[in-house]
Design an enzyme around this catalytic site. Structure first.
Site, PDB file in Angstrom:
ATOM      1  N   TYR A  85      19.417   1.120  70.345  1.00 15.52           N
ATOM      2  CA  TYR A  85      20.378   0.664  69.328  1.00 15.52           C
ATOM      3  C   TYR A  85      19.399   0.922  67.932  1.00 15.52           C
ATOM      4  CZ  TYR A  85      23.577  -1.559  72.263  1.00 15.52           C
ATOM      5  OH  TYR A  85      24.524  -1.686  73.203  1.00 15.52           O
ATOM      6  N   ASP A 139      21.991 -12.710  69.834  1.00 13.49           N
ATOM      7  CA  ASP A 139      22.202 -11.463  69.943  1.00 13.49           C
ATOM      8  C   ASP A 139      20.956 -10.795  70.433  1.00 13.49           C
ATOM      9  OD1 ASP A 139      24.655  -9.480  70.071  1.00 13.49           O
ATOM     10  OD2 ASP A 139      22.924  -8.452  69.424  1.00 13.49           O
ATOM     11  N   ARG A 172      34.084 -18.194  63.862  1.00 14.88           N
ATOM     12  CA  ARG A 172      33.349 -16.902  63.596  1.00 14.88           C
ATOM     13  C   ARG A 172      33.895 -16.499  62.065  1.00 14.88           C
ATOM     14  NH1 ARG A 172      32.387 -13.020  61.716  1.00 14.88           N
ATOM     15  NH2 ARG A 172      32.093 -10.809  62.785  1.00 14.88           N
ATOM     16  N   ARG A 180      28.638 -13.333  78.191  1.00 14.06           N
ATOM     17  CA  ARG A 180      29.645 -13.480  76.955  1.00 14.06           C
ATOM     18  C   ARG A 180      30.633 -14.598  77.006  1.00 14.06           C
ATOM     19  NH1 ARG A 180      30.111  -8.756  73.367  1.00 14.06           N
ATOM     20  NH2 ARG A 180      28.015  -8.183  73.188  1.00 14.06           N
ATOM     21  N   ARG A 239      35.023 -13.608  71.593  1.00 13.01           N
ATOM     22  CA  ARG A 239      36.104 -13.756  70.738  1.00 13.01           C
ATOM     23  C   ARG A 239      37.561 -13.966  71.650  1.00 13.01           C
ATOM     24  NH1 ARG A 239      34.368  -7.890  68.679  1.00 13.01           N
ATOM     25  NH2 ARG A 239      33.580  -8.200  70.842  1.00 13.01           N
TER      26      ARG A 239
HETATM   27  O1  CP3 Z   1      27.694 -15.911  75.284  1.00 15.35           O
HETATM   28  C1  CP3 Z   1      26.975 -14.972  75.382  1.00 15.35           C
HETATM   29  O2  CP3 Z   1      26.787 -14.216  76.578  1.00 15.35           O
HETATM   30  C2  CP3 Z   1      25.983 -15.252  74.425  1.00 15.35           C
HETATM   31  C3  CP3 Z   1      25.805 -14.292  73.393  1.00 15.35           C
HETATM   32  C4  CP3 Z   1      25.447 -12.849  73.366  1.00 15.35           C
HETATM   33  C5  CP3 Z   1      26.231 -11.965  72.461  1.00 15.35           C
HETATM   34  N1  CP3 Z   1      25.424 -10.884  72.816  1.00 15.35           N
HETATM   35  C6  CP3 Z   1      27.164 -12.372  71.588  1.00 15.35           C
HETATM   36  C7  CP3 Z   1      27.947 -11.299  71.002  1.00 15.35           C
HETATM   37  C8  CP3 Z   1      24.548 -11.938  74.297  1.00 15.35           C
HETATM   38  C9  CP3 Z   1      23.896 -12.350  75.391  1.00 15.35           C
HETATM   39  C10 CP3 Z   1      24.718 -10.648  73.769  1.00 15.35           C
HETATM   40  C11 CP3 Z   1      24.089  -9.666  74.280  1.00 15.35           C
HETATM   41  C12 CP3 Z   1      24.084  -8.416  73.716  1.00 15.35           C
HETATM   42  N2  CP3 Z   1      24.411  -7.765  72.613  1.00 15.35           N
HETATM   43  C13 CP3 Z   1      23.989  -7.156  74.728  1.00 15.35           C
HETATM   44  C14 CP3 Z   1      23.486  -7.008  76.107  1.00 15.35           C
HETATM   45  C15 CP3 Z   1      24.789  -7.138  76.946  1.00 15.35           C
HETATM   46  C16 CP3 Z   1      25.926  -6.348  77.008  1.00 15.35           C
HETATM   47  O3  CP3 Z   1      26.895  -6.802  76.509  1.00 15.35           O
HETATM   48  O4  CP3 Z   1      25.759  -5.235  77.262  1.00 15.35           O
HETATM   49  C17 CP3 Z   1      24.341  -5.961  73.814  1.00 15.35           C
HETATM   50  C18 CP3 Z   1      24.087  -4.513  74.249  1.00 15.35           C
HETATM   51  C19 CP3 Z   1      24.508  -6.522  72.435  1.00 15.35           C
HETATM   52  C20 CP3 Z   1      24.642  -5.837  71.190  1.00 15.35           C
HETATM   53  C21 CP3 Z   1      25.981  -6.010  70.569  1.00 15.35           C
HETATM   54  N3  CP3 Z   1      26.309  -7.082  70.112  1.00 15.35           N
HETATM   55  C22 CP3 Z   1      26.851  -5.062  70.454  1.00 15.35           C
HETATM   56  C23 CP3 Z   1      26.958  -3.570  70.968  1.00 15.35           C
HETATM   57  C24 CP3 Z   1      28.064  -5.673  69.882  1.00 15.35           C
HETATM   58  C25 CP3 Z   1      29.409  -5.185  69.456  1.00 15.35           C
HETATM   59  C26 CP3 Z   1      30.441  -5.178  70.560  1.00 15.35           C
HETATM   60  C27 CP3 Z   1      31.128  -6.216  70.482  1.00 15.35           C
HETATM   61  O5  CP3 Z   1      31.338  -6.790  71.557  1.00 15.35           O
HETATM   62  O6  CP3 Z   1      31.588  -6.575  69.662  1.00 15.35           O
HETATM   63  C28 CP3 Z   1      27.595  -7.323  69.672  1.00 15.35           C
HETATM   64  C29 CP3 Z   1      28.476  -8.304  68.873  1.00 15.35           C
HETATM   65  C30 CP3 Z   1      28.556  -9.685  69.704  1.00 15.35           C
HETATM   66  N4  CP3 Z   1      27.535 -10.135  70.240  1.00 15.35           N
HETATM   67  C31 CP3 Z   1      29.453 -10.265  69.609  1.00 15.35           C
HETATM   68  C32 CP3 Z   1      29.414 -11.381  70.461  1.00 15.35           C
HETATM   69  C33 CP3 Z   1      30.330 -12.579  70.855  1.00 15.35           C
HETATM   70  C34 CP3 Z   1      31.153 -10.092  68.995  1.00 15.35           C
HETATM   71  C35 CP3 Z   1      30.782 -10.092  67.632  1.00 15.35           C
HETATM   72  C36 CP3 Z   1      31.804 -10.865  66.852  1.00 15.35           C
HETATM   73  O7  CP3 Z   1      32.260 -12.108  67.307  1.00 15.35           O
HETATM   74  O8  CP3 Z   1      32.274 -10.274  65.753  1.00 15.35           O
END
Ligand code: CP3
Length: 350
Positions: free
Chosen positions: A156, A80, A43, A30, A34
């Site tokens: 999910y 994602d 974003r 990540r 944010r």
């Molecule tokens: O920079 C990176 O790592 C690459 C991008 C990336 C994202 N999600 C961006 C993201 C990667 C590799 C993921 C993987 C991901 N997504 C996982 C596995 C890793 C982990 O964190 O456990 C999972 C379970 C998801 C599913 C997911 N996506 C959830 C549960 C959420 C909501 C929780 C949150 O942090 O908001 C997301 C949203 C998400 N994916 C965001 C980002 C930057 C935040 C959303 C936003 O910017 O509004």
């Protein structure tokens, strides 16, 4: 003129192949997100999170932001894990403050609405982002593609949202294992295709995020978590033998030994709970390990963070190792703390 250098000369790939490089390569899960003001700006411009994922110029920009700031050894495609169910035809939305929301599928009949056929078209912008990154990244930076592991993505799809206990998917897996297997098989094939397309577009390493690997008991862990990942790794190895795969079976504990050995991944991501000394003795003999600073130590910063980072580096850094966190960066992380962590890792000669 291309400034590209051969993948085999990049620090992260050398570490994955077990070559000594005298320092630990670093990237952070990540790393785009944010906690960075420049991310929040793009974003907002995109409107929705999925629009950001599916707009190549914006996804490319946010992927590059942490590379510009910190010069990480690897860049992970901005996307994602839930673009796969979205591309299979399940409705996925990301709601502000709520995380992902999907139309839950908890019965085998729900699988009829899903199809592998529309994936290439729906995911074309993601592969375009990979192609753009391949051109715009600094020569020494490794480009990592990724997907969620079938079990984690299924939690999910079945639950319809994130859950602390993955109860919906577990109950389906326990009550009707052969039906649940059909969902896992579909996701296994979808994941192979998604990762292969990223490799074709230029990804040099791929990581499989198995965030909920730790929630299943041993028998179901083997069937629904380990076996599908083993199939994915074998299918990729047959077509792309030189592309390393990193697995991240978060929470798998002692079972991560079997996961590492049996799936034949090149690298194993360690979550925060894994003891570095245990990992050195039990896991590193099988290959490269990656991890595992607590993301909240990165929020706290200061001497506790530096001491924990040094402990990890001193314990694991003399074998094949990639520095990372034990899970993703959280939004309240001060960007200065990330810069400090990078300098601690860079200053440690191994
Ligand atoms: O920079 C990176 O790592 C690459 C991008 C990336 C994202 N999600 C961006 C993201 C990667 C590799 C993921 C993987 C991901 N997504 C996982 C596995 C890793 C982990 O964190 O456990 C999972 C379970 C998801 C599913 C997911 N996506 C959830 C549960 C959420 C909501 C929780 C949150 O942090 O908001 C997301 C949203 C998400 N994916 C965001 C980002 C930057 C935040 C959303 C936003 O910017 O509004």
């Amino acid at each position: 003129m291309s400034h590209e250098i051969a993948a085999s000369k990049k620090a992260l790939i050398k570490a994955l192949k077990g070559e000594k490089i005298g320092r630990a390569p670093i990237w952070l899960m990540r790393q785009a997100g944010r906690y960075l003001p420049e991310y929040r700006k793009v974003r907002e411009q995109a409107g929705s999170f999925l629009t950001l994922c599916y707009t190549p110029e914006l996804a490319e920009e946010v992927t590059l932001q942490p590379i510009r700031r910190y010069g990480f050894d690897a860049s992970i495609l901005f996307s994602d894990i839930l673009v796969v169910p979205d591309a299979l035809g399940q409705h996925v939305a990301f709601r502000e403050g709520e995380g992902p929301v999907l139309d839950a599928i908890d019965h085998v009949d729900g699988l009829r609405a899903l199809s592998l056929d529309r994936m290439p078209e729906r995911l074309a912008p993601v592969y375009e982002t990979v192609r753009r990154l391949k051109r715009s990244l600094p020569a020494e930076t490794t480009l990592i593609g990724f997907a969620g592991a079938p079990w984690t993505v299924a939690t999910y799809m079945v639950g319809g949202k994130g859950s602390p206990d993955q109860a919906a998917a577990k109950l389906w897996a326990y009550r009707a294992p052969d039906e649940f297997q059909k969902l896992i098989d579909l996701l296994t094939e979808a994941t192979v295709r998604h990762l292969a397309a990223q490799i074709e577009a230029g990804a040099e390493v791929v990581q499989i995020f198995d965030t909920w690997a730790g929630s299943l008991p041993e028998a179901q862990f083997r069937r629904f978590c380990l076996d599908p990942v083993k199939k994915i790794v074998a299918a990729l190895a047959a077509r792309y033998p030189s592309v390393p795969v990193i697995g991240f079976p978060r929470g798998a504990g002692a079972l991560s030994k079997d996961y590492f050995r049996e799936t034949k991944i090149a690298g194993l991501g360690l979550d925060t709970g894994v003891s570095p000394l245990w990992a050195k003795n039990e896991l590193q003999p099988m290959g490269c390990v990656q991890g595992n600073l607590d993301p909240l130590l990165l929020v706290a910063g200061g001497s506790e963070m530096r001491a924990a980072a040094k402990h990890i580096l001193e314990t694991l850094g003399h074998g094949p190792f990639i520095f990372n966190l034990g899970h993703g960066i959280v939004p309240q992380t001060p960007p200065d703390h990330v810069a400090e962590l990078v300098s601690v890792v860079r200053e440690t000669v191994l």
